[in-house]
Write a protein that holds these residues in place. Structure first.
Motif, PDB file in Angstrom:
ATOM      1  N   TYR A 182       0.838  -1.196   0.000  1.00 15.39           N
ATOM      2  CA  TYR A 182       0.000   0.000   0.000  1.00 15.39           C
ATOM      3  C   TYR A 182       0.878   1.252   0.000  1.00 15.39           C
ATOM      4  N   LYS A 183       1.816   1.270   0.924  1.00  9.42           N
ATOM      5  CA  LYS A 183       2.690   2.431   1.065  1.00  9.42           C
ATOM      6  C   LYS A 183       3.572   2.605  -0.187  1.00  9.42           C
ATOM      7  N   ASP A 184       4.153   1.509  -0.628  1.00 10.63           N
ATOM      8  CA  ASP A 184       5.055   1.569  -1.794  1.00 10.63           C
ATOM      9  C   ASP A 184       4.340   2.096  -3.044  1.00 10.63           C
ATOM     10  N   LEU A 185       3.150   1.546  -3.289  1.00 11.58           N
ATOM     11  CA  LEU A 185       2.449   1.931  -4.523  1.00 11.58           C
ATOM     12  C   LEU A 185       1.990   3.386  -4.481  1.00 11.58           C
ATOM     13  N   LEU A 186       1.526   3.785  -3.298  1.00  9.16           N
ATOM     14  CA  LEU A 186       1.059   5.163  -3.164  1.00  9.16           C
ATOM     15  C   LEU A 186       2.226   6.149  -3.350  1.00  9.16           C
ATOM     16  N   VAL A 187       3.330   5.861  -2.686  1.00 10.39           N
ATOM     17  CA  VAL A 187       4.506   6.730  -2.794  1.00 10.39           C
ATOM     18  C   VAL A 187       4.996   6.769  -4.248  1.00 10.39           C
ATOM     19  N   THR A 228      -5.414   6.888 -10.374  1.00 15.81           N
ATOM     20  CA  THR A 228      -6.536   7.244  -9.507  1.00 15.81           C
ATOM     21  C   THR A 228      -7.371   6.009  -9.209  1.00 15.81           C
ATOM     22  N   ALA A 229      -7.639   5.213 -10.264  1.00 13.53           N
ATOM     23  CA  ALA A 229      -8.416   3.984 -10.066  1.00 13.53           C
ATOM     24  C   ALA A 229      -7.668   3.020  -9.145  1.00 13.53           C
ATOM     25  N   MET A 230      -6.366   2.975  -9.324  1.00 15.42           N
ATOM     26  CA  MET A 230      -5.556   2.072  -8.502  1.00 15.42           C
ATOM     27  C   MET A 230      -5.608   2.477  -7.023  1.00 15.42           C
ATOM     28  N   LEU A 289      -6.209  -5.745  -8.775  1.00 16.44           N
ATOM     29  CA  LEU A 289      -5.074  -4.839  -8.604  1.00 16.44           C
ATOM     30  C   LEU A 289      -3.866  -5.350  -9.389  1.00 16.44           C
ATOM     31  N   LYS A 290      -3.674  -6.647  -9.338  1.00 17.39           N
ATOM     32  CA  LYS A 290      -2.535  -7.251 -10.041  1.00 17.39           C
ATOM     33  C   LYS A 290      -2.625  -6.962 -11.556  1.00 17.39           C
ATOM     34  N   HIS A 325      -0.653  -1.143 -16.326  1.00 15.81           N
ATOM     35  CA  HIS A 325      -0.108   0.206 -16.143  1.00 15.81           C
ATOM     36  C   HIS A 325       1.423   0.208 -16.274  1.00 15.81           C
ATOM     37  N   THR A 326       2.068  -0.732 -15.594  1.00 17.81           N
ATOM     38  CA  THR A 326       3.537  -0.743 -15.626  1.00 17.81           C
ATOM     39  C   THR A 326       4.049  -1.131 -17.008  1.00 17.81           C
TER      40      THR A 326
END
Ligand SMILES: [Fe+2]
Ligand SMILES: [Fe+2]
Length: 342
Positions: free
Chosen positions: A235-240, A270-272, A296-297, A303-304
């Motif tokens: 959660y933290k990694d993706l948001l950052v 935003t969707a993520m 999410l996966k 996206h990536t």
């Protein structure tokens, strides 16, 4: 006669690419076969994920070959090696452990071939390097797959020897997988530039690999507690990561990558974020959580891939290596600030 020599080098790279493609196809066939044989849910999940990646990676290899513009047949020695492996794995004498060991060697070979092609491309010319750039993704994923295969081998091997499941050091395995996936980028980055400033594209790559590794670890976590810890990190990694891209990277690429393409990246993030918040409100590992995690996966995967293929191609074309290193410094600083805020 440099022109002829250059042609020879290009033909040799084309042959290596054909080898990589042929072995990628073998890898897909093997994984399909393992899935048919394997009844353990945890292993099946991992194999299914890997197979999905490998199908997409075969597409990337084919695209790279087309961009490169020189078609070739695989080496005859590689063709006969493939036949031998197929015959060996089709038999029933080998255990799944032994078959997976063989498979892990194939993955290793793919990683090494990928690195060799990348190094050779640097020697031959900028155009070759650009055409083959998408192979980076394939390479990093194969490296992560190798680590996952080692985890599966530990599991199956311990079961075979003792009749019991191993006391899986989950964090140890996660750390190994992340170190392997990101370390290879890190070392490629330092070697290529000869300085300590890292290209922003390498930093982005490393984050993507780490996120994908975390997702697959959550999918195979054994307890809710493990799931929670891993999801907290994800959660933290993706948001950052996404906030730092929005602050530092997207505004720079918008003029040459195009408004529509860039806007698409913003919208996807935003969707993520919405999905991440949904997941955070749920008990880890229950059915709905797992279904959303699968979404999410897929979302992170699409996206990536877009960033690593078309956005990176545009960045290579329009930004100099030193521009990209400076952007790397800003990206890192932005992440550091965000990490203390989130
Ligand atoms: Fe992004
Ligand atoms: Fe990204």
């Amino acid at each position: 006669m440099p022109a002829i020599l250059n042609d020879q080098k290009r033909a040799a790279i084309a042959e290596k690419l054909a080898d990589i493609k042929a072995i990628q196809t073998l890898i897909i066939d093997n994984e399909q076969q393992f899935l048919n044989q394997c009844s353990n849910d945890d292993l099946r999940n991992r194999l299914e994920d890997m197979l999905e990646d490998d199908h997409k990676n075969l597409d990337i290899v084919e695209t790279a070959i087309t961009q490169y513009g020189v078609q070739s047949e695989p080496k005859t020695t590689v063709q006969s090696m493939i036949t031998t492996v197929k015959d060996t794995l089709a038999g029933s004498e080998l255990s799944l452990y032994e078959k997976l060991s063989q498979h892990e060697l194939l993955k290793h070979g793919q990683v090494v071939s990928g690195l060799v092609v990348h190094k050779a491309a640097q020697v031959v010319g900028k155009d070759v390097e650009a055409a083959l750039a998408p192979l980076h993704t394939v390479n990093f994923e194969n490296r992560a797959h190798q680590e996952q295969l080692k985890g599966m081998l530990e599991y199956l091997g311990t079961l075979e020897l003792t009749g019991q499941e191993p006391q899986q050091g989950l964090w140890g395995r996660v750390q190994d997988a992340i170190a392997a996936a990101t370390g290879i980028v890190g070392s490629a980055a330092t070697h290529a530039s000869g300085s300590t400033a890292v290209d922003v594209m390498d930093l982005i790559f490393m984050d993507h690999q780490k996120a994908k590794t975390l997702i697959s670890e959550i999918r195979s976590a054994n307890t809710v507690e493990q799931g929670n810890v891993l999801f907290g990190q994800l959660y933290k990694d993706l948001l950052v990561h996404s906030k730092a891209e929005e602050a530092v990277v997207y505004p720079v690429v918008r003029p040459f990558y195009g408004s529509d393409n860039t806007q698409e990246l913003y919208n996807e993030q935003t969707a993520m974020e919405t999905l991440l918040d949904d997941l955070r409100a749920m008990p880890a590992l229950d059915d709905l959580f797992m279904a959303k995690l699968k979404q999410l996966k897929a979302m992170v995967g699409d996206h990536t891939r877009q960033e690593e293929s078309t956005m990176f191609a545009a960045m290579r074309k329009h930004l100099s290596p030193s521009d990209r290193q400076q952007l790397g410094v800003r990206f890192k600083e932005s992440k550091q600030t965000l990490q203390t805020q989130i």
